[in-house]
Write a protein that holds these residues in place. Structure first.
Motif, PDB file in Angstrom:
ATOM      1  N   HIS A 153      26.595  53.299  65.429  1.00 36.48           N
ATOM      2  CA  HIS A 153      26.485  52.722  64.076  1.00 36.48           C
ATOM      3  C   HIS A 153      25.001  52.582  63.748  1.00 36.48           C
ATOM      4  N   SER A 199      22.992  42.498  64.510  1.00 39.87           N
ATOM      5  CA  SER A 199      24.446  42.657  64.437  1.00 39.87           C
ATOM      6  C   SER A 199      25.002  43.564  65.526  1.00 39.87           C
ATOM      7  N   LEU A 200      24.140  44.130  66.362  1.00 40.57           N
ATOM      8  CA  LEU A 200      24.604  45.032  67.417  1.00 40.57           C
ATOM      9  C   LEU A 200      25.395  44.276  68.476  1.00 40.57           C
ATOM     10  N   GLU A 201      26.443  44.937  68.986  1.00 37.03           N
ATOM     11  CA  GLU A 201      27.333  44.345  69.977  1.00 37.03           C
ATOM     12  C   GLU A 201      26.989  44.848  71.381  1.00 37.03           C
ATOM     13  N   ALA A 239      26.433  38.815  68.622  1.00 36.18           N
ATOM     14  CA  ALA A 239      25.929  39.495  67.425  1.00 36.18           C
ATOM     15  C   ALA A 239      25.997  38.557  66.220  1.00 36.18           C
ATOM     16  N   LYS A 245      23.478  49.891  61.441  1.00 32.29           N
ATOM     17  CA  LYS A 245      23.756  48.477  61.686  1.00 32.29           C
ATOM     18  C   LYS A 245      22.461  47.734  62.017  1.00 32.29           C
ATOM     19  N   GLU A 270      25.566  38.119  61.787  1.00 35.15           N
ATOM     20  CA  GLU A 270      25.616  38.780  60.490  1.00 35.15           C
ATOM     21  C   GLU A 270      24.206  38.906  59.924  1.00 35.15           C
ATOM     22  N   PRO A 271      23.974  39.871  59.015  1.00 37.56           N
ATOM     23  CA  PRO A 271      22.625  40.046  58.445  1.00 37.56           C
ATOM     24  C   PRO A 271      22.105  38.778  57.769  1.00 37.56           C
ATOM     25  N   GLU A 319      13.444  50.514  64.053  1.00 44.64           N
ATOM     26  CA  GLU A 319      14.427  49.727  63.307  1.00 44.64           C
ATOM     27  C   GLU A 319      14.165  49.786  61.808  1.00 44.64           C
ATOM     28  N   ASP A 349      25.949  50.872  70.821  1.00 44.25           N
ATOM     29  CA  ASP A 349      26.351  50.448  69.480  1.00 44.25           C
ATOM     30  C   ASP A 349      25.368  50.950  68.436  1.00 44.25           C
ATOM     31  N   HIS A 350      24.084  50.981  68.793  1.00 48.22           N
ATOM     32  CA  HIS A 350      23.092  51.488  67.843  1.00 48.22           C
ATOM     33  C   HIS A 350      23.362  52.948  67.494  1.00 48.22           C
ATOM     34  N   TYR A 361      19.760  45.262  63.668  1.00 50.48           N
ATOM     35  CA  TYR A 361      19.637  44.996  65.094  1.00 50.48           C
ATOM     36  C   TYR A 361      20.337  43.717  65.536  1.00 50.48           C
TER      37      TYR A 361
END
Length: 343
Positions: free
Chosen positions: A294, A301-303, A59, A297, A61-62, A118, A290-291, A299
């Motif tokens: 959260h 950054s999704l885990e 993942a 969050k 960061e933005p 998204e 994860d979506h 896309y």
């Protein structure tokens, strides 16, 4: 600011579909259909046979780049649809127009709707407007109400028309979800308007319906029966892809009732896959638990959470889902194992 890395450019791979299908369409509707079919089949096969393609990068960061990837797709899709209308208008064969519609619908469904989804989760008014525009282009604008206010609240429950039940085939699921999502969207919008004491003139859903109808009139005037057939086929195929993915994402998973309400959505309530190419093409949509946990969050950054895992990426699962006995044979042992040992 987060530093852009070369691996972050992988999400631009999504642009290859509208550009590749558009280039092929310029030569022949059949070539465009061949490219679209080749992508769907090729990704499915490669992600199945290549172990190194079963995992995506970590993942991130933005960064403005990730948003730009989505926004630019709106331009690519607009260009592809315009080209599709031009090519369709020149065809004398309904079969060729059908092939063209299926080709373009592969992009407007797999990517246009995914990116609209998204963008609709964004806090930016521009992004949400672009999301509405993408959904209007496939005649499915009510998704912009039902998904955020309906599906995200009721996912993995019996009340959610977009969550498939164990033992329910794709072909039984489709009419249920199509009708249920439509009814739910209008009911939710009516509730919102009543709460704010507003009339339908204040409803973006109502105006989106007007826009969809008006655009059909424009298409008929500009491109005749060929344009209408092309537009209808690409929209129908796009919606079919959306609802097939919905079928896959929560198949057979169920949230328990706790004091009369569904338990909080957890990692165990969505099927996940972390295959490389599909996640590049679909903005990490396969990191689905994860979506849902959260929703705001971004896309990138999704885990990749350790929830229920699909046997392969969405591309492969779409082929499996089309053959219910094969889908059940592959998925039910996984569903049973997860129920017995969810940890």
């Amino acid at each position: 600011m987060n530093t852009l890395r070369w691996r972050d450019l992988r999400f631009a791979l999504a642009w290859a579909m509208p550009w590749g299908i558009g280039t092929a369409a310029w030569y022949s509707p059949w070539a465009a259909w061949g490219v679209a079919l080749g992508v769907l089949a090729g990704v499915a096969v490669l992600e199945w046979v290549l172990p190194s393609w079963r995992h995506s990068p970590a993942a991130r960061e933005p960064h403005p780049w990730f948003v730009a990837c989505l926004r630019l797709h709106v331009l690519w899709q607009a260009g592809l649809l315009a080209l599709g209308l031009l090519v369709a208008r020149e065809q004398s064969s309904a079969a060729a127009v059908l092939a063209l519609g299926l080709a373009v619908g592969t992009t407007t469904g797999s990517q246009g709707i995914t990116f609209a989804h998204e963008l609709g989760h964004s806090r930016s008014r521009l992004d949400r407007t672009l999301g509405w525009a993408l959904m209007i282009s496939v005649g499915y604008a009510h998704f912009m109400v039902e998904h955020y206010r309906g599906h995200h609240v009721r996912a993995a429950t019996a009340d959610d028309p977009a969550s498939a039940r164990a033992g329910e085939s794709l072909w039984r699921f489709l009419p249920r979800t199509l009708a249920g999502s439509w009814r739910s969207a209008w009911a939710l919008e009516a509730q919102r308007l009543a709460r704010h004491r507003q009339g339908w003139a204040h409803s973006p859903l109502a105006w989106a319906m007007v826009a969809q109808g008006a655009w059909i009139g424009v298409v008929a005037a500009v491109a005749g029966w060929q344009g209408l057939l092309f537009w209808g086929v690409q929209a129908a195929h796009a919606v079919w892809l959306l609802e097939t993915v919905n079928y896959i994402e929560h198949y057979g998973l169920q949230r328990r009732e706790v004091q009369g309400r569904p338990e909080r959505f957890g990692v165990e309530h969505a099927w996940n896959a972390d295959t490389l190419i599909s996640n590049c093409l679909l903005a990490n949509l396969q990191r689905h638990s994860d979506h849902h946990m959260h929703a705001g969050k971004p896309y990138a950054s999704l885990e990749p959470l350790p929830g229920p895992q699909l046997p392969t990426g969405y591309a492969g699962c779409i082929w499996l889902a089309m053959v219910p006995p094969l889908w059940f044979r592959v998925m039910h042992p996984r569903l049973d194992r997860w129920r017995l040992s969810p940890a």
